[in-house]
Design an enzyme around this catalytic site. Structure first.
Site, PDB file in Angstrom:
ATOM      1  N   LYS A   1       0.997  -1.320   0.007  1.00  0.00           N
ATOM      2  CA  LYS A   1      -0.030  -0.022  -0.018  1.00  0.00           C
ATOM      3  C   LYS A   1       0.759   1.173   0.123  1.00  0.00           C
ATOM      4  CE  LYS A   1      -2.032  -1.064   3.880  1.00  0.00           C
ATOM      5  NZ  LYS A   1      -1.640  -2.193   4.453  1.00  0.00           N
TER       6      LYS A   1
ATOM      7  N   ARG B   1      11.231   1.005  11.974  1.00  0.00           N
ATOM      8  CA  ARG B   1       9.938   0.615  12.504  1.00  0.00           C
ATOM      9  C   ARG B   1       9.931  -0.599  13.597  1.00  0.00           C
ATOM     10  NH1 ARG B   1       5.158   0.764   8.094  1.00  0.00           N
ATOM     11  NH2 ARG B   1       4.215  -0.412   9.682  1.00  0.00           N
TER      12      ARG B   1
ATOM     13  N   ARG C   1      -0.545  -8.525  13.641  1.00  0.00           N
ATOM     14  CA  ARG C   1      -1.008  -7.711  12.714  1.00  0.00           C
ATOM     15  C   ARG C   1      -1.972  -8.333  11.631  1.00  0.00           C
ATOM     16  NH1 ARG C   1       4.474  -4.951  11.326  1.00  0.00           N
ATOM     17  NH2 ARG C   1       3.639  -3.585   9.688  1.00  0.00           N
TER      18      ARG C   1
ATOM     19  N   ARG D   1      11.907  -5.757   5.596  1.00  0.00           N
ATOM     20  CA  ARG D   1      11.918  -4.246   5.863  1.00  0.00           C
ATOM     21  C   ARG D   1      12.427  -3.838   7.455  1.00  0.00           C
ATOM     22  NH1 ARG D   1       6.154  -0.682   5.192  1.00  0.00           N
ATOM     23  NH2 ARG D   1       5.881  -2.088   6.847  1.00  0.00           N
TER      24      ARG D   1
ATOM     25  N   ARG E   1      -9.742   0.633   8.304  1.00  0.00           N
ATOM     26  CA  ARG E   1      -9.354  -0.590   8.679  1.00  0.00           C
ATOM     27  C   ARG E   1     -10.404  -1.328   9.418  1.00  0.00           C
ATOM     28  NH1 ARG E   1      -3.374   0.662   8.212  1.00  0.00           N
ATOM     29  NH2 ARG E   1      -2.351  -1.352   8.584  1.00  0.00           N
TER      30      ARG E   1
HETATM   31  P1  B4P Z   1       3.793  -1.897   2.319  1.00  0.00           P
HETATM   32  O1  B4P Z   1       2.765  -2.802   2.133  1.00  0.00           O
HETATM   33  O2  B4P Z   1       3.883  -0.780   1.337  1.00  0.00           O
HETATM   34  O3  B4P Z   1       3.536  -1.567   3.897  1.00  0.00           O
HETATM   35  P2  B4P Z   1       2.553  -0.514   4.591  1.00  0.00           P
HETATM   36  O4  B4P Z   1       1.776   0.330   3.780  1.00  0.00           O
HETATM   37  O5  B4P Z   1       3.650   0.176   5.438  1.00  0.00           O
HETATM   38  O6  B4P Z   1       1.659  -1.497   5.506  1.00  0.00           O
HETATM   39  P3  B4P Z   1       1.298  -1.604   7.000  1.00  0.00           P
HETATM   40  O7  B4P Z   1      -0.186  -2.173   7.031  1.00  0.00           O
HETATM   41  O8  B4P Z   1       2.295  -2.305   7.627  1.00  0.00           O
HETATM   42  O9  B4P Z   1       1.550  -0.170   7.670  1.00  0.00           O
HETATM   43  P4  B4P Z   1       0.905   0.948   8.238  1.00  0.00           P
HETATM   44  O10 B4P Z   1       1.720   2.104   8.454  1.00  0.00           O
HETATM   45  O11 B4P Z   1      -0.460   0.984   7.291  1.00  0.00           O
HETATM   46  O12 B4P Z   1       5.230  -2.333   2.033  1.00  0.00           O
HETATM   47  C1  B4P Z   1       5.857  -3.709   2.998  1.00  0.00           C
HETATM   48  C2  B4P Z   1       7.012  -3.853   2.396  1.00  0.00           C
HETATM   49  O13 B4P Z   1       6.820  -4.727   1.207  1.00  0.00           O
HETATM   50  C3  B4P Z   1       8.101  -2.768   2.104  1.00  0.00           C
HETATM   51  O14 B4P Z   1       9.386  -3.093   2.503  1.00  0.00           O
HETATM   52  C4  B4P Z   1       7.902  -2.797   0.438  1.00  0.00           C
HETATM   53  O15 B4P Z   1       9.638  -2.249   0.079  1.00  0.00           O
HETATM   54  C5  B4P Z   1       7.969  -4.377   0.375  1.00  0.00           C
HETATM   55  N1  B4P Z   1       7.291  -4.266  -1.100  1.00  0.00           N
HETATM   56  C6  B4P Z   1       6.057  -3.644  -1.747  1.00  0.00           C
HETATM   57  N2  B4P Z   1       5.942  -4.152  -2.734  1.00  0.00           N
HETATM   58  C7  B4P Z   1       6.649  -5.095  -3.101  1.00  0.00           C
HETATM   59  C8  B4P Z   1       6.534  -6.028  -4.363  1.00  0.00           C
HETATM   60  N3  B4P Z   1       5.751  -5.969  -5.143  1.00  0.00           N
HETATM   61  N4  B4P Z   1       7.473  -7.055  -4.113  1.00  0.00           N
HETATM   62  C9  B4P Z   1       8.149  -7.390  -3.242  1.00  0.00           C
HETATM   63  N5  B4P Z   1       8.461  -6.430  -1.904  1.00  0.00           N
HETATM   64  C10 B4P Z   1       7.444  -5.299  -1.953  1.00  0.00           C
HETATM   65  O16 B4P Z   1       0.401   0.566   9.778  1.00  0.00           O
HETATM   66  C11 B4P Z   1       1.253   0.184  10.670  1.00  0.00           C
HETATM   67  C12 B4P Z   1       0.341   0.171  11.822  1.00  0.00           C
HETATM   68  O17 B4P Z   1      -0.330   1.549  12.252  1.00  0.00           O
HETATM   69  C13 B4P Z   1      -0.880  -0.855  12.141  1.00  0.00           C
HETATM   70  O18 B4P Z   1      -0.443  -2.124  12.475  1.00  0.00           O
HETATM   71  C14 B4P Z   1      -1.718  -0.255  13.203  1.00  0.00           C
HETATM   72  O19 B4P Z   1      -1.127  -0.679  14.425  1.00  0.00           O
HETATM   73  C15 B4P Z   1      -1.701   1.339  13.016  1.00  0.00           C
HETATM   74  N6  B4P Z   1      -2.796   1.902  11.958  1.00  0.00           N
HETATM   75  C16 B4P Z   1      -2.379   2.484  10.836  1.00  0.00           C
HETATM   76  N7  B4P Z   1      -3.655   2.882  10.217  1.00  0.00           N
HETATM   77  C17 B4P Z   1      -4.584   2.349  11.163  1.00  0.00           C
HETATM   78  C18 B4P Z   1      -6.183   2.357  11.354  1.00  0.00           C
HETATM   79  N8  B4P Z   1      -6.663   2.858  10.068  1.00  0.00           N
HETATM   80  N9  B4P Z   1      -6.745   1.992  12.327  1.00  0.00           N
HETATM   81  C19 B4P Z   1      -6.048   1.400  13.261  1.00  0.00           C
HETATM   82  N10 B4P Z   1      -4.842   1.267  13.440  1.00  0.00           N
HETATM   83  C20 B4P Z   1      -4.159   1.808  12.444  1.00  0.00           C
END
Ligand code: B4P
Length: 193
Positions: free
Chosen positions: A14, A134, A146, A128, A89
């Site tokens: 994402k 993180r 998660r 990552r 979410r």
């Molecule tokens: P991403 O998938 O881009 O990770 P993310 O968006 O940061 O997702 P995440 O759900 O973990 O984090 P968020 O900040 O929303 O990439 C992951 C990895 O994969 C990277 O290293 C990337 O390089 C790699 N990658 C991507 N595409 C690839 C491909 N095609 N091939 C290989 N590798 C690839 O949330 C973090 C925390 O915040 C949550 O756990 C929760 O506690 C809280 N939170 C956030 N929003 C919330 C909400 N709305 N409600 C409640 N809690 C919330």
């Protein structure tokens, strides 16, 4: 106004794809994960409370993230569109978002749901965790928690929007550029370039 939700489990790409999409389409990027991490970095009261949930792999309470998104929408009255990344979410967050947008005479245009296998997700996040600051990416138990939260509370959000015919499911495995092209094709089918 084009309002896109980029949906998917943790690690599905994402954040990665959002950066490319906002560069191409010029929307405002609203990532609740980024907003929460900013609060944590600034050591605000909200950040301290959120950190306790994030470090355990749990979702932060709905009212906290809904409040953040409400403020961000108000702060961008002239946006040509929003990309919601990691929000909503829970079903309560989805209902709140619909109400916030309806109050502005708008609605969700499209939900793009990235689909990635569970072991690939764990591998990506651990990878990552080796280089990022993180804390939630370093411990496999937290990563699995998660994913459990995603299955228990978040997966139903796609079903919620599917009832309105707004969801397209996209294979989230493969190269970042190929996945980006699939996302762009769905968006342009809704909004000719
Ligand atoms: P991403 O998938 O881009 O990770 P993310 O968006 O940061 O997702 P995440 O759900 O973990 O984090 P968020 O900040 O929303 O990439 C992951 C990895 O994969 C990277 O290293 C990337 O390089 C790699 N990658 C991507 N595409 C690839 C491909 N095609 N091939 C290989 N590798 C690839 O949330 C973090 C925390 O915040 C949550 O756990 C929760 O506690 C809280 N939170 C956030 N929003 C919330 C909400 N709305 N409600 C409640 N809690 C919330």
């Amino acid at each position: 106004m084009f309002n896109l939700i980029l949906f998917g489990p943790p690690g599905s790409g994402k954040g990665t794809q959002s950066e490319k999409l906002i560069e191409k389409f010029g929307w405002i990027h609203l990532s609740t994960g980024d907003l929460l991490r900013k609060e944590i970095a600034n050591a605000t009261q909200l950040g301290l409370e959120a950190k306790a949930f994030i470090d355990k792999g749990q979702l932060v309470p709905d009212e906290v993230v809904i409040g953040m998104i409400g403020s961000a929408l108000d702060a961008n009255p002239n946006a040509k569109g929003f990309l919601f990344d990691g929000f909503p979410r829970t079903e309560a967050q989805a209902e709140a978002l619909d109400a916030l947008l309806a109050g502005k005479g708008s609605e969700i245009t499209l939900v793009l749901a990235l689909e990635v296998g569970e072991e690939e997700l764990v591998a990506r996040l651990l990878n990552r965790g080796l280089t990022s600051s993180r804390s939630d990416d370093r411990d496999e138990n937290v990563i699995r928690k998660r994913l459990q939260e995603y299955h228990n509370k978040t997966a139903i959000v796609a079903d919620y929007y599917a009832k309105f015919g707004k969801v397209a499911r996209i294979k989230g495995e493969g190269t970042i550029d190929d996945i980006f092209q699939s996302l762009v094709a769905e968006i342009e089918a809704k909004q000719p370039a």
